[in-house]
Design a protein around this motif. Structure first.
Motif, PDB file in Angstrom:
ATOM      1  N   ARG A 141       0.851  -1.191   0.000  1.00  0.00           N
ATOM      2  CA  ARG A 141       0.000   0.000   0.000  1.00  0.00           C
ATOM      3  C   ARG A 141       0.886   1.238   0.000  1.00  0.00           C
ATOM      4  N   ASP A 193      -1.795   0.480  -5.050  1.00  0.00           N
ATOM      5  CA  ASP A 193      -1.956  -0.607  -4.088  1.00  0.00           C
ATOM      6  C   ASP A 193      -1.904  -1.930  -4.851  1.00  0.00           C
ATOM      7  N   THR A 207      -6.104  -6.103   1.650  1.00  0.00           N
ATOM      8  CA  THR A 207      -4.845  -5.868   2.360  1.00  0.00           C
ATOM      9  C   THR A 207      -4.285  -7.137   2.993  1.00  0.00           C
TER      10      THR A 207
END
Length: 257
Positions: A141, A193, A207
């Motif tokens: 990220r 990302d 994530t």
């Protein structure tokens, strides 16, 4: 193109038609092109990106995306295109559609939001290289040094009194400490990302558990509100013409003292 070293890399560009803060922002012209065109062109110019797909619920955005060289193999369902829809929803939809309809399974998925239009293709490639060097992580990220510290921020409770947003172990009243004694904090900026597809499909997350930071020293202005349009266009003009040195650009970014 497909990189043998880095595998099949899918760039996903999310572009809803129903933006509220800046209506139709993905189609707003910036420095001669619709805002979404800059994300498409930067993704296509990145040497490691294999495919560039726009995920949209909007026919006009889809036509513009095709004009600038992106693929639009599907339309995003309306029920995952609302104001409160999450990134995981369009990621999962894209991967499942591509698997079922094309038997296509990328090795990395890159989320390239259109709203920071002045990102650089070479920075996308650097992020891919960095992610590849860390097979243990679930995602990468991009972040940059935050202008404000959460340790000096407050919430109001239901009685109208304040309580600190963040606390620090073994530090009494961090909100009363000099800023220089507080930890540096970083803002997720949406520049680039990257997530492993299995994290999206198995952990239902963009994530996962281990997130690799990718520090951006050249933040691109993020067009979330109308007052960002003019400075974003100025930044595009600068980076598309005679570019100043990175040092000069970095000096414009405020860092905590």
């Amino acid at each position: 193109m497909t990189s043998d070293k880095y595998g099949e890399i899918l760039a996903l560009i999310p572009a809803r038609g129903g933006s509220k803060s800046v209506p139709r922002k993905n189609l707003i012209p910036l420095f001669g092109k619709p805002m979404i065109a800059w994300a498409i062109e930067n993704a296509l110019a990145a040497k490691y990106v294999s495919r560039v797909i726009v995920s949209t619920d909007d026919e006009e955005i889809a036509k513009v995306a095709l004009t600038f060289g992106a693929e639009v193999p599907f339309m995003r369902p309306v029920d995952i295109s609302g104001d409160y829809s999450l990134d995981i929803e369009f990621h999962r939809h894209a991967l499942e559609w591509l698997d079922v309809n094309e038997n296509y399974k990328p090795d990395m998925v890159i989320n390239l939001r259109p709203t920071p239009p002045s990102r650089r293709p070479e920075t996308i490639d650097k992020a891919i290289e960095e992610f590849h060097r860390h097979p243990e992580v679930d995602s990468l990220r991009s972040v940059h040094l935050a202008n404000e510290s959460p340790f000096k921020m407050w919430l109001f409770n239901n009685k109208g009194y304040m309580k600190p947003v963040a606390t620090l172990e073994n530090v009494i009243e961090p909100y009363n400490q000099p800023r220089q004694k507080l930890p540096l904090v970083y803002w997720q900026d949406g520049y680039v990302d990257i997530t492993r597809p299995e994290v999206i499909l198995k952990k239902n997350s963009t994530t996962g558990d281990l997130v690799l930071p990718f520090i951006i020293d050249e933040p691109a202005i993020d067009v979330d509100y109308p007052d960002a349009l003019e400075p974003a266009e100025a930044q595009l003009r600068l980076r598309s013409g005679v570019r100043e040195s990175n040092k000069q650009e970095n000096e414009k970014v405020r860092h905590p003292s």
